[in-house]
Design a protein around this motif. Structure first.
Motif, PDB file in Angstrom:
ATOM      1  N   ARG A 156      58.049  20.011  30.518  1.00 27.46           N
ATOM      2  CA  ARG A 156      59.216  20.125  31.381  1.00 27.46           C
ATOM      3  C   ARG A 156      60.161  21.215  30.888  1.00 27.46           C
ATOM      4  NH1 ARG A 156      62.183  14.563  31.199  1.00 27.46           N
ATOM      5  NH2 ARG A 156      63.990  15.721  31.929  1.00 27.46           N
ATOM      6  N   SER A 157      60.948  21.761  31.798  1.00 22.69           N
ATOM      7  CA  SER A 157      61.966  22.737  31.431  1.00 22.69           C
ATOM      8  C   SER A 157      63.329  22.054  31.383  1.00 22.69           C
ATOM      9  CB  SER A 157      61.994  23.891  32.438  1.00 22.69           C
ATOM     10  OG  SER A 157      62.660  23.488  33.633  1.00 22.69           O
ATOM     11  N   LYS A 158      64.314  22.797  30.943  1.00 19.13           N
ATOM     12  CA  LYS A 158      65.664  22.236  30.842  1.00 19.13           C
ATOM     13  C   LYS A 158      66.337  22.092  32.199  1.00 19.13           C
ATOM     14  CE  LYS A 158      66.472  23.848  26.111  1.00 19.13           C
ATOM     15  NZ  LYS A 158      67.331  24.679  25.211  1.00 19.13           N
ATOM     16  N   GLU A 159      65.694  22.562  33.247  1.00 25.58           N
ATOM     17  CA  GLU A 159      66.270  22.447  34.588  1.00 25.58           C
ATOM     18  C   GLU A 159      66.272  21.002  35.088  1.00 25.58           C
ATOM     19  OE1 GLU A 159      67.590  24.652  36.805  1.00 25.58           O
ATOM     20  OE2 GLU A 159      67.539  26.301  35.377  1.00 25.58           O
ATOM     21  N   LEU A 160      65.419  20.165  34.535  1.00 22.29           N
ATOM     22  CA  LEU A 160      65.351  18.779  34.988  1.00 22.29           C
ATOM     23  C   LEU A 160      66.441  17.937  34.349  1.00 22.29           C
ATOM     24  CD1 LEU A 160      61.500  18.102  35.014  1.00 22.29           C
ATOM     25  CD2 LEU A 160      63.032  18.192  36.998  1.00 22.29           C
ATOM     26  N   ASN A 161      66.897  16.952  35.065  1.00 18.38           N
ATOM     27  CA  ASN A 161      67.893  15.995  34.591  1.00 18.38           C
ATOM     28  C   ASN A 161      67.430  15.370  33.274  1.00 18.38           C
ATOM     29  OD1 ASN A 161      69.725  13.904  34.253  1.00 18.38           O
ATOM     30  ND2 ASN A 161      69.269  12.902  36.194  1.00 18.38           N
ATOM     31  N   LYS A 162      68.263  15.422  32.259  1.00 20.97           N
ATOM     32  CA  LYS A 162      67.894  14.870  30.952  1.00 20.97           C
ATOM     33  C   LYS A 162      67.685  13.364  30.994  1.00 20.97           C
ATOM     34  CE  LYS A 162      72.751  14.499  29.457  1.00 20.97           C
ATOM     35  NZ  LYS A 162      72.781  13.034  29.577  1.00 20.97           N
ATOM     36  N   ASP A 163      68.230  12.691  32.010  1.00 16.94           N
ATOM     37  CA  ASP A 163      68.040  11.248  32.132  1.00 16.94           C
ATOM     38  C   ASP A 163      66.734  10.878  32.817  1.00 16.94           C
ATOM     39  OD1 ASP A 163      70.464  10.646  30.896  1.00 16.94           O
ATOM     40  OD2 ASP A 163      71.579  10.779  32.780  1.00 16.94           O
ATOM     41  N   LEU A 164      66.022  11.856  33.329  1.00 12.18           N
ATOM     42  CA  LEU A 164      64.710  11.617  33.920  1.00 12.18           C
ATOM     43  C   LEU A 164      63.661  11.626  32.811  1.00 12.18           C
ATOM     44  CD1 LEU A 164      62.834  11.487  36.510  1.00 12.18           C
ATOM     45  CD2 LEU A 164      62.630  13.968  36.234  1.00 12.18           C
ATOM     46  N   ASN A 165      63.043  10.488  32.564  1.00 16.78           N
ATOM     47  CA  ASN A 165      62.013  10.364  31.526  1.00 16.78           C
ATOM     48  C   ASN A 165      62.474  10.971  30.193  1.00 16.78           C
ATOM     49  OD1 ASN A 165      60.550   9.554  33.821  1.00 16.78           O
ATOM     50  ND2 ASN A 165      59.541  11.543  34.024  1.00 16.78           N
ATOM     51  N   PRO A 166      63.593  10.483  29.638  1.00 15.81           N
ATOM     52  CA  PRO A 166      64.148  11.110  28.428  1.00 15.81           C
ATOM     53  C   PRO A 166      63.283  10.935  27.186  1.00 15.81           C
ATOM     54  CG  PRO A 166      65.289   9.059  28.906  1.00 15.81           C
ATOM     55  CD  PRO A 166      64.386   9.315  30.071  1.00 15.81           C
ATOM     56  N   PHE A 167      62.267  10.105  27.258  1.00 21.24           N
ATOM     57  CA  PHE A 167      61.429   9.779  26.107  1.00 21.24           C
ATOM     58  C   PHE A 167      60.240  10.711  25.942  1.00 21.24           C
ATOM     59  CE2 PHE A 167      60.735   7.176  29.852  1.00 21.24           C
ATOM     60  CZ  PHE A 167      59.429   7.512  30.188  1.00 21.24           C
TER      61      PHE A 167
END
Length: 276
Positions: A156-167
């Protein structure tokens, strides 16, 4: 996290065709509803809108066939942070804005899903994969598999919400071969989180009646008719999930409904080796 940038061209054309502005989800230029939808009630807390035909093929005359009404209503609900049920090319799914952390939490709660299980990200076109992922496979490979009944797991890139699958540093990407959901993502203007429309551990759904118990917890149900023949065990397998995060290799995380055709493309055409 920066707001989703407009995808000029195709997205603008689709947005204009349904009377919505193409402002990105979450921005000040939100899509304006020029004609409020008037859906029939489905259950308390939910609305039901039926697509013409299967919804897998774009309506010839969207205004008369109900396509536009369903698209407007779904975009409005998603931009409001709601959870919407939609048809895909494999199963019925639950979709919400991948950028809305509250909506992500709502999906987990209504499914009874463990927060240790990731949600896939649904995009509208192959070009968008490069924004939300670090791609280390040939572009031709992506285009051979997408749109289609596969989920490609990439870094994933940093463009995605950090709360989406944070693990996990990885994310599963879906571009269903289904006209309505492709239009929906394009007009919405950002990534959608997508998972199957069923309670966790229960059978997946090939028609809207099969997840009727979830309707009261949803804002909108888009009825595209039965998926496939409405009962095939093959469709209930869901998408084939392939890990492409390691250069030169692939791993099958879920066989799904397109295993043979997917592995043939990966091995025979692109020379990738199975990782295990």
């Amino acid at each position: 996290m920066s707001p989703a940038r407009p995808c000029r061209g195709m997205r603008a054309a689709v947005a204009a065709s349904v009377g919505l502005s193409e402002g990105p989800a979450g921005s000040a230029r939100r899509g304006r509803l020029l004609r409020p939808p008037s859906p029939a009630p489905a259950a308390p807390g939910a609305r039901l809108l039926r697509l013409p035909g299967s919804g897998a093929v774009r309506a010839a005359n969207p205004e008369r066939a109900g396509w536009t009404e369903a698209l407007r209503a779904a975009v409005a609900e998603l931009r409001a942070g709601a959870v919407v049920a939609v048809p895909t090319d494999t199963l019925y799914g639950l979709a919400c804005s991948a950028s809305c952390s509250a909506a992500l939490g709502a999906v987990y709660r209504l499914k009874g899903r463990s927060e240790a299980k990731p949600l896939a990200v649904c995009l509208g076109r192959v070009a968008d994969v490069y924004r939300y992922c670090h791609v280390r496979v040939p572009e031709g490979l992506l285009k051979d598999l997408l749109p289609g009944p596969v989920t490609l797991v990439l870094e994933r890139s940093k463009e995605l919400n950090k709360d989406l699958n944070p693990f996990t540093p990885l994310v599963g990407i879906r571009i269903p071969d289904h006209a309505f959901i492709q239009d929906l993502v394009q007009v919405f203007g950002g990534p959608l989180a997508l998972t199957s429309a069923n309670l966790s551990s229960q059978a997946s759904s090939l028609n809207v009646e099969e997840f009727q118990d979830l309707w009261p917890q949803l804002s909108l149900v888009i009825d595209g008719g039965p998926i496939g023949d409405g009962q095939s065990s093959e469709y209930r397998l869901g998408s084939t999930v392939v890990d492409l995060s390691v250069p030169g290799k692939f791993g099958i995380l879920r066989p799904g409904c397109a295993l043979e055709s997917t592995t043939a493309i990966l091995q025979q055409k692109y020379g990738l080796l199975p990782s295990h």
